[in-house]
Scaffold this motif. Sequence first.
Motif, PDB file in Angstrom:
ATOM      1  N   ARG A  29     -16.418  -4.645 -11.761  1.00 17.83           N
ATOM      2  CA  ARG A  29     -15.985  -4.555 -10.369  1.00 17.83           C
ATOM      3  C   ARG A  29     -14.655  -5.275 -10.174  1.00 17.83           C
TER       4      ARG A  29
ATOM      5  N   ALA B  93       3.572   4.567   0.110  1.00 14.02           N
ATOM      6  CA  ALA B  93       2.657   3.505   0.525  1.00 14.02           C
ATOM      7  C   ALA B  93       1.369   4.073   1.104  1.00 14.02           C
TER       8      ALA B  93
ATOM      9  N   VAL C 249      -7.369  -2.743  -9.515  1.00 15.33           N
ATOM     10  CA  VAL C 249      -6.696  -1.440  -9.454  1.00 15.33           C
ATOM     11  C   VAL C 249      -6.491  -1.016  -8.006  1.00 15.33           C
ATOM     12  N   ALA C 250      -7.550  -1.168  -7.190  1.00 15.76           N
ATOM     13  CA  ALA C 250      -7.457  -0.754  -5.795  1.00 15.76           C
ATOM     14  C   ALA C 250      -6.364  -1.528  -5.056  1.00 15.76           C
ATOM     15  N   TRP C 251      -6.295  -2.817  -5.312  1.00 19.37           N
ATOM     16  CA  TRP C 251      -5.272  -3.611  -4.622  1.00 19.37           C
ATOM     17  C   TRP C 251      -3.872  -3.264  -5.100  1.00 19.37           C
ATOM     18  N   LEU C 252      -3.785  -2.790  -6.340  1.00 19.16           N
ATOM     19  CA  LEU C 252      -2.502  -2.298  -6.819  1.00 19.16           C
ATOM     20  C   LEU C 252      -2.061  -1.095  -5.985  1.00 19.16           C
ATOM     21  N   PHE C 253      -3.036  -0.230  -5.682  1.00 21.03           N
ATOM     22  CA  PHE C 253      -2.748   0.923  -4.823  1.00 21.03           C
ATOM     23  C   PHE C 253      -2.302   0.465  -3.438  1.00 21.03           C
ATOM     24  N   LEU C 254      -2.880  -0.630  -2.986  1.00 20.90           N
ATOM     25  CA  LEU C 254      -2.597  -1.096  -1.624  1.00 20.90           C
ATOM     26  C   LEU C 254      -1.322  -1.929  -1.515  1.00 20.90           C
TER      27      LEU C 254
ATOM     28  N   PHE D 268     -14.104  -1.424  -3.748  1.00 23.29           N
ATOM     29  CA  PHE D 268     -13.534  -2.693  -4.223  1.00 23.29           C
ATOM     30  C   PHE D 268     -13.785  -3.815  -3.239  1.00 23.29           C
TER      31      PHE D 268
ATOM     32  N   VAL E 229       4.555  -4.622   3.180  1.00 22.57           N
ATOM     33  CA  VAL E 229       5.222  -4.354   4.456  1.00 22.57           C
ATOM     34  C   VAL E 229       4.394  -4.917   5.602  1.00 22.57           C
ATOM     35  N   PHE E 230       3.072  -4.760   5.507  1.00 17.64           N
ATOM     36  CA  PHE E 230       2.180  -5.273   6.543  1.00 17.64           C
ATOM     37  C   PHE E 230       2.324  -6.786   6.682  1.00 17.64           C
TER      38      PHE E 230
ATOM     39  N   PRO F 241       2.067  -1.634  -1.896  1.00 13.94           N
ATOM     40  CA  PRO F 241       3.248  -1.327  -1.072  1.00 13.94           C
ATOM     41  C   PRO F 241       2.965  -1.497   0.419  1.00 13.94           C
ATOM     42  N   PHE F 242       1.818  -0.965   0.873  1.00 15.83           N
ATOM     43  CA  PHE F 242       1.489  -1.116   2.287  1.00 15.83           C
ATOM     44  C   PHE F 242       1.286  -2.588   2.640  1.00 15.83           C
TER      45      PHE F 242
ATOM     46  N   ALA G  52       6.082   1.659   6.066  1.00 16.92           N
ATOM     47  CA  ALA G  52       4.664   1.780   5.698  1.00 16.92           C
ATOM     48  C   ALA G  52       3.859   1.696   6.997  1.00 16.92           C
TER      49      ALA G  52
ATOM     50  N   ARG H 230     -11.952  -2.879 -11.082  1.00 19.36           N
ATOM     51  CA  ARG H 230     -11.771  -1.836 -10.061  1.00 19.36           C
ATOM     52  C   ARG H 230     -11.062  -2.404  -8.841  1.00 19.36           C
ATOM     53  N   THR H 231     -11.427  -3.641  -8.468  1.00 20.19           N
ATOM     54  CA  THR H 231     -10.791  -4.278  -7.322  1.00 20.19           C
ATOM     55  C   THR H 231      -9.297  -4.476  -7.566  1.00 20.19           C
TER      56      THR H 231
ATOM     57  N   LEU I 117     -11.918   4.394  -3.367  1.00 13.14           N
ATOM     58  CA  LEU I 117     -12.200   3.358  -4.357  1.00 13.14           C
ATOM     59  C   LEU I 117     -13.115   2.316  -3.745  1.00 13.14           C
TER      60      LEU I 117
END
Lengths: 313, 273
Positions: free
Chosen positions: A25, B85, A31-36, B98, A42-43, A38-39, B145, A28-29, B96
């Motif tokens: 897990r 983004a 990887v998911a945060w890697l996806f997140l 997570f 900026v956030f 860029p957003f 974004a 997986r976490t 996913l």
Amino acid sequence: MATTLVRAPRETAATPKPASPRRSRARRTAVAWLFLTPFALVFLVYTAIPTVAALALSLTDIRGADLRTPFAVDFTGVDNYLRLFQDDTFVRDILNTALFVAVGVPLTMCIGFTLALALNSGIRRLRGVLRTVFFAPVVTNVVAVALIWQYAFHIDGTVNKLLSAVGFAGPNWLDDPNLAMPVVILLGVWRNFGIAMVLFLAGLQAVPQDVYEAAALDGAGRRRQLRHITLPLLLPTTLMVSVLLTVFYLQVFDEPYLLTGGGPLGSTESVALYTYRQFGAGEFGMSSAASFVTLALVTVVSVVQFRLLRSRT
Amino acid sequence: MSRVSRPLLYAALLLCALLTTLPFAWGVSGSLRSLDEIRSDPGALFPHHLTFGNFTRLFETQGFGRFLVNSVVVALIVVAGNIVAASAAGYALAKLDFAGRKFAFGAVMAAMMVPFTAVFVTQFVITVDLGLADTLTGIALPGAALPLSVFIMRQYALSVPDELLEAARIDGAGEFRIFFRVFLPLAGPAVATITIMSFLNSWNNFIWPLVVAQSMSTYTLPVGLAATSQAAAHVTDYGLLLAGAIVVMLPVLVLFLFLQRYFVQGIAGTGLR
């Protein structure tokens, strides 16, 4: 025969296969945060940090010149907020904003709902074209539109020309403290009724048709169907549209800034304009405090909406 | 709707449509009139002599070429940023599993609610600190974004069947491969909606570029138009200003006519569930 042909490959697929690598897990976490990322970046930089910072600034006496020497700034607690509510212009701007919401929201919703109802009933031929026309103001640039409105509401402008054609002497709309606000609100309504219409149309299309048929069999006329079926079923949409518009109009800036600059005599100045004016004057502390009053109002409206929605569904 | 009232309904709707489009007509008609003509008869509905002089003056003397380029550059950064983004974040939030997923989604929803007026002062201070004041990047970044884009992409990703992704996973594909090879090719409509929404947002944005752009060389079209209008206030050179208004509005209106489905989807996406 056919069945065996289809079945055969399935069975082979089900036979033992090299087990897919078991990912933990934690992996997986990651990887998911890697996806997140860029957003999230900026956030963090443009929403989270500025919000916290604005709250902090609103509790200090920071001015524009202090940005280079932040340690010279004094913590003044709720002083700015007290000053705000003792400032007659801020109180006036709150009332102006409230007027904008109180008139603008119902008007925008009524027009949007009526048009949605009309487009949804019977009209087939021109529906697409009309929807496009009514939605067009939503996508237009407010600076451009405000200029056109200035031109049209000028004392010798097109609106007064039309009025004089039917025998009225047109007033000087944007220079009259009593008339400027209606024009500013009208611009807001013109720009936003298309949003209300589209949302209501989506809501109307989600109402199952057989409910109406059943009601018609029971002898319910158009009007009763509207009152007892359409309106109750559209309640969540109505609530949502009203909150969306309220939040919009609570922050109204572009229309008054561009059409009247907040004048004449501050009669169209909104809270957002006040915030901007304080910011322009270098009063960052006061400006942040004013902006937090807006944030508080928006939050209250949103929370009330969620409560209402939850109790209804 | 009974037979009798149908013509009435059409008539009423057409009248509404006429009223809605009047400002556009005023704008076009005014932009095609000369300064002299506007001075002598300000409110006339139609130009007596058509002239495109206002448009040429705009680009030759008012720097609108530069503003146009700036607006396009800012919009390109914003749109590219949103596609990257939002598709990644929306996919992760929908597909996913997570730690922190609920928290992340909550942050997206909260970000949609923070009013711009509440943060622009500190956003500006941060932009100055990052050395991005008076740059096109500084104008573009906060919108690069948008939480709304993430939300739209997440809603779309939810509708993509898990079996598809699971099948790829069983075949041994990594998450990035699945994202690029399986999910993205399917996400066309959502990407289109995000492109339109973020373009619209960037092109029409006024107050933020107004705060960040401090010299003519970084003005976007709306800021340039507003500045021109302040400069021309005492001359009331409405022909020039209305021509500017048309230049600012036209690209979006043309785009809207062709792609209005995606515009509407984006707006509907803000509210529906």
